[in-house]
Design a protein around this motif. Structure first.
Motif, PDB file in Angstrom:
ATOM      1  N   LYS A   4      -6.171  -4.613   0.300  1.00 25.64           N
ATOM      2  CA  LYS A   4      -6.988  -4.043   1.379  1.00 25.64           C
ATOM      3  C   LYS A   4      -6.633  -4.597   2.750  1.00 25.64           C
ATOM      4  O   LYS A   4      -6.270  -5.758   2.878  1.00 25.64           O
ATOM      5  N   LYS A   5      -6.806  -3.751   3.746  1.00 26.14           N
ATOM      6  CA  LYS A   5      -6.570  -4.166   5.137  1.00 26.14           C
ATOM      7  C   LYS A   5      -7.918  -4.402   5.803  1.00 26.14           C
ATOM      8  O   LYS A   5      -8.740  -3.508   5.866  1.00 26.14           O
ATOM      9  N   ARG A  63       0.829  -1.201   0.000  1.00 24.96           N
ATOM     10  CA  ARG A  63       0.000   0.000   0.000  1.00 24.96           C
ATOM     11  C   ARG A  63       0.866   1.254   0.000  1.00 24.96           C
ATOM     12  O   ARG A  63       0.568   2.244  -0.685  1.00 24.96           O
ATOM     13  N   TRP A  98      -2.911   0.381  -3.990  1.00 23.48           N
ATOM     14  CA  TRP A  98      -4.016   0.661  -3.085  1.00 23.48           C
ATOM     15  C   TRP A  98      -5.092  -0.401  -3.131  1.00 23.48           C
ATOM     16  O   TRP A  98      -5.919  -0.473  -2.247  1.00 23.48           O
ATOM     17  N   GLY A  99      -5.086  -1.221  -4.171  1.00 22.29           N
ATOM     18  CA  GLY A  99      -6.110  -2.257  -4.282  1.00 22.29           C
ATOM     19  C   GLY A  99      -5.961  -3.381  -3.269  1.00 22.29           C
ATOM     20  O   GLY A  99      -6.879  -4.169  -3.068  1.00 22.29           O
ATOM     21  N   ILE A 115      -4.245  -6.808  -7.714  1.00 23.22           N
ATOM     22  CA  ILE A 115      -5.399  -6.521  -8.577  1.00 23.22           C
ATOM     23  C   ILE A 115      -5.022  -5.548  -9.689  1.00 23.22           C
ATOM     24  O   ILE A 115      -5.574  -5.604 -10.791  1.00 23.22           O
ATOM     25  N   GLU A 116      -4.056  -4.693  -9.402  1.00 20.73           N
ATOM     26  CA  GLU A 116      -3.655  -3.708 -10.410  1.00 20.73           C
ATOM     27  C   GLU A 116      -3.047  -4.367 -11.640  1.00 20.73           C
ATOM     28  O   GLU A 116      -2.951  -3.751 -12.696  1.00 20.73           O
TER      29      GLU A 116
END
Lengths: 771, 190
Positions: B38-39, B30, B35-36, B76-77
């Motif tokens: 996730k926490k 991150r 950013w894809g 995911i990016e």
């Protein structure tokens, strides 16, 4: 309905692309230079006074920019409940206080350069507590001599603080005492429901900073951006005009974010440090420091004639609101007002006490008092139907509220003020029952409540329920549209999409009304500087109330467009129709929306833009029939649900695919509530199962086969006939499963969640009684 | 302890990161702009942080960034090519499998790993795989339908033409570990 081109279609979500590609979208998906990490010091004690608090060692730690205690911030009594002003909840909460009322309650807050430094700073805060007796048993919270949780003089709106009574409700229609005298059968039972956690996969998170104009910006995962703005301004004593709240994509809310949970403290740290501050909860903190569903003990007494006619119905509820009273009378008010009127009865009585406990505070949670109430009521009527030898479906159809009826109880139980009577203008409950029964195989699979031989028993059960669509006379929304050169429109709404798909649904409503394709609507939502007001996402209000505002704004915009198009077409504006991105005159001549836009802009020097507000004075209920098939293992006590059918009358489905998704997600939470989820507190008020290993939500492997049936009716008060679907499907799961267990094995489970050991216990007692 | 310099391949691109020994892969990803990822829980329970490490779904909150040294990661990016979506992403959109979207990256990555290993999964296999990712919004029905539909679409595309239509080239390039897992399935079928 076949002439609609966008409404009623299973279109892709307008924000779907960024979600499947993982683009920056959520609160945490930004990096602000100089951003600090905020952390809250939570109380280790369930009930204590802070006798002394010394932050000097914490402040001295390099990298610490602020340490706040109750001595550093204004003392402004308020509620954190996300409700319209004036909030019908006690003002019993303080930004930071010298008293703590649950394990995890705020003691202090720090902002530091890194998470590690912030956590070390928390450890360096020295606190001396005067530990007080913890009040944890709701059945004894009001006893004389019990410690008083809210003994502060400046809180207001508490029913009787000295008795730990946060709220109380007493309503009666007719006279139940007289009514019971007419009954030929009276059944009285007690039910218990647990503390449930929202468990949104995205925890609570806020980032707050002062922008270049020295205005406070709050970027937060919230259901209620406008209530947050008003409440933070009040708590920090700054004008509303100096606050901007932005809601990005939200990773689930379910009511847990219908609350100003950490925005105030994060903003206070941003003001104290003049730096951006991020405050996010860990999963552990979610269980201690967020909100829960209200646990309840419900006592129901119903009187009927031998032919099944209900003559009297009395519901008594004892609920626990935890340490603070947000939503305490409104959730429990719903337990009465949305549940009792499902069945016509000349005599209805509702009594409720809501007590404080030294436990995590309760708040809004999908269903909002209805899951508790329907578990009790639908289990009870199932028992009564069985006593009378009456088919459960027939009993419902005989007594259920129907189109044309007026629900008077709603008038008595409004949200904090006199309510409005509810007229039932659309009701698809009979079709829900018929289609749901067929889908589950009701007639073939009914066992009858007699325990057969064999290790695994099978049965089916049913429950009916209803909810509301928006809060009558309270919820309202604004919407604004402006035309662009290519015939597209910016649609600005305060309405709050939590993943529920409201951005998509509202864009569909705008597109349909304007006669344009969905891709011509650019929707922007939930930014208090750029979008009109909206109460936020709760009470199943967005489609009907925000959608109502969008439809009105779009109608005004369409009229404005037609005025310009009329000049281009040499026609009268009233004779024009809009469809397929064009405006047609009666003869067939047409212009494109883009041509009208260019004409309006550059010839007529006008920006076509219109807006509207909307509210309803009624709350049309969606109706639901839930059917559960169960398999009960008599050796382990385990209950499996192979098939769950949900038939919902939601009015008209603006987006049937999204509507089904709402129902399917709601029943998944309902199944957890029924079979697995319970926050357990120990004798010191600590949450024992504060993680996903020990607090079990349903996974993909646990889910039954789901059948979702959308029964469409036309609701006059909703845009294109819509009502709502966000909450109602959760209500029937508990009682449908409990009734199916009775059908399979002849035992009544009156406490949620239904645990295997309780099932075995009930089977054993049934065995003893038989002998 | 001193910081470490590690080299990883992320979505086909070589990366050189300076990390502290205790830095979690989740936080470093991150921090580095992915950013894809996730926490959701930081304890390996919810699966929202799942990424593919050499083709294998891993909770990035349970892995130190240092442990990723020399490995090939897919986030995911890296699933879509510019704006050309992978068939799983298209299926998620078409079937309404995305509500809030917070668990979606993890679901898509885990589905990608499953389809590499088992191109024609049964519903039970899909549910087994998805049980590692918690979703509180969908009830899982539409995500399961989407994965099965994507499997069907991919089978049709590969049998009809040599290349997958609209499929992400990065899944072939970056996750070359995927071809390894096709040959040697990592999990026995239950």
């Amino acid at each position: 309905m076949s002439e609609r081109s966008v409404v009623g279609r299973r279109v892709r979500k307008v924000d779907g692309f960024k979600l499947v590609t993982g683009k920056t979208a959520f609160t945490d998906d930004i990096a602000l230079p100089g951003m600090l990490i905020g952390k809250i010091l939570g109380s280790p004690h369930a009930h204590a006074r802070i006798k002394r608090i010394d932050t000097r060692r914490a402040k001295a730690l390099p990298g610490v920019h602020a340490v706040l205690t109750y001595q550093d911030v204004p003392r402004v009594p308020h509620t954190t409940a996300g409700q319209a002003w004036p909030e019908p909840s006690p003002y019993d909460t303080y930004l930071l206080d010298s008293k703590v009322r649950h394990v995890g309650d705020r003691v202090a807050a720090v902002a530091a350069e890194t998470r590690a430094i912030a956590e070390e700073a928390l450890r360096r805060i020295e606190v001396e507590y005067e530990v007080l007796p913890a009040v944890l048993d709701m059945e004894h919270a009001m006893d004389r001599g019990t410690a008083v949780i809210h003994d502060e003089p400046d809180s207001t709106g508490i029913e009787d603080a000295a008795r730990n009574l946060a709220g109380a409700i007493h309503r009666e229609l007719g006279n139940v005492e007289e009514g019971f005298k007419q009954a030929e059968l009276i059944v009285e039972r007690e039910y218990r429901t647990p503390r449930q956690q929202h468990a949104a996969i995205e925890p609570h998170i806020v980032i707050s900073w002062l922008d270049a104009d020295n205005r406070l910006v709050i970027r937060t995962s919230t259901q209620i951006p406008f209530h947050v703005r008003r409440q933070v301004a009040m708590i920090l004593q700054i004008p509303v005009s100096r606050v901007r709240v932005i809601k990005p994509r939200v990773g689930g809310g379910f009511g847990g974010k219908q609350e100003m949970v950490i925005e105030d403290i994060c903003a206070a740290l941003a003001l104290a440090t003049h730096r951006p501050v991020k405050l996010e909860y860990t999963r552990h903190e979610e269980f201690f420091m967020a909100r829960t569903r209200h646990p309840q003990i419900l006592r129901l007494k119903m009187g009927v004639k031998k032919d099944g006619t209900i003559v009297a119905h009395h519901m008594s509820v004892l609920a626990a609101t935890g340490a603070y009273g947000g939503h305490c009378t409104t959730v429990q008010g719903n337990t009465g007002s949305k549940v009792l009127p499902l069945y016509r009865s000349p005599n209805l009585k509702f009594d409720c006490d809501v007590v404080y406990l030294n436990a995590p505070p309760a708040g809004a949670f999908r269903g909002y008092g209805c899951p508790q109430g329907f578990f009790a009521q639908e289990s009870l009527v199932d028992e009564i139907a069985h006593e009378l030898g009456m088919d459960p479906i027939a009993f419902r159809l005989k007594n259920a509220i129907r189109q044309g009826d007026v629900d008077e109880l709603s008038a008595q139980l409004g949200e904090g003020r006199k309510g409005l009577p509810r007229v039932i203008r659309s009701c698809g409950l009979p079709q829900c029952l018929e289609r749901g029964a067929a889908a589950v195989g009701w007639w073939e699979k009914r066992n009858g409540g007699r325990r057969g031989a064999g290790r695994v028993l099978h049965g089916v059960g049913l429950a009916c329920s209803m909810q509301g669509s928006g809060i009558a006379g309270v919820d309202f929304a604004g919407a604004w549209l402006k035309l662009n050169e290519d015939g597209s429109f910016n649609l600005q709404v305060g309405a709050t999409d939590l993943g529920t798909g409201s951005d998509t649904v509202l864009a569909q409503i705008a597109a349909e009304t304007l006669g344009v394709s969905l891709d011509k609507i650019i929707i922007y939502s939930s930014d208090t500087d750029f979008t009109p007001f909206d109460v936020g996402a709760y009470a199943s209000s967005t489609t009907i109330i925000s959608g109502g505002a969008v439809k009105k704004a779009a109608e005004k915009t369409r009229d404005a467009v037609c005025c310009f198009a009329a000049k281009l077409l040499g026609a009268s504006p009233e004779d024009l129709t809009c469809r397929d991105n064009r405006i047609f005159a009666a003869g067939g001549k047409s212009v494109t929306m883009s041509e009208v836009a260019m004409f309006a802009f550059y010839r007529e020097k006008t920006q076509v833009m219109e807006g509207s507000s909307h509210f309803n004075t009624d709350s049309p209920p969606p109706f639901c029939a839930t059917f559960a098939e169960v398999e009960l293992d008599t050796e382990t006590g385990q209950v499996r649900v192979p098939h769950l059918v949900t038939a919902v009358d939601l009015g008209v489905a603006i987006n049937p695919m999204q509507a089904e998704g709402q129902a399917e997600g709601a029943v998944a939470q309902g199944l957890g509530y029924t079979l697995a989820e319970e926050m357990v507190l120990d004798e010191a008020g600590r949450v024992v199962n504060a993680n996903f290993c020990d607090y079990k939500i349903f996974t993909a492997k646990d889910m039954p086969k789901l059948t979702t049936i959308l029964v469409e009716t036309e609701e006059p008060l909703g845009p294109y006939g819509a009502k709502s679907i966000a909450e109602v499907p959760i209500n029937g799961v508990g009682p449908a499963v409990a009734n199916a267990i009775f059908d399979a094995a002849g035992i009544r489970m009156r406490r949620l969640p239904i645990r295997p050991d309780a099932v075995l216990q009930a089977l054993r007692e049934q065995g003893k009684a038989a002998r | 302890m001193n910081d470490l310099v590690i080299r990883v391949t992320v979505n086909g691109e070589p990366r050189r990161w300076t990390v502290a020994p205790g830095d979690l892969l989740l936080d470093v990803l991150r921090r580095e702009g992915y950013w894809g990822v996730k926490k959701g829980c930081e304890t390996g329970e919810c699966g929202a942080c799942a990424v593919l490490v050499d083709g294998e779904p891993i909770n990035s909150c349970l892995m130190f960034a240092a442990q990723a040294d020399g490995r090939k990661l897919l986030t995911i990016e890296g699933v879509a090519t510019h704006d050309q979506l992978d068939l799983i992403q298209e299926a998620f959109l078409d079937h309404g499998a995305v509500q809030c979207g917070y668990c979606t990256p993890a679901m898509i990555l885990c589905s990608r790993a499953l389809l590499e290993r088992s191109p024609k999964p049964s519903e039970a296999e899909v549910r087994e795989m998805l049980s590692g990712v918690f979703c509180r919004c969908t009830g899982y029905k539409k995500p399961v339908e989407a994965v099965l539909a994507a499997a069907h679409a991919e089978a049709a595309a590969t049998s009809g033409a040599r290349t997958r239509s609209g499929a992400a080239k990065p899944t072939e390039a970056a996750a070359s570990g995927a071809t390894k897992s096709r040959a040697a399935p990592r999990r026995a079928k239950r």
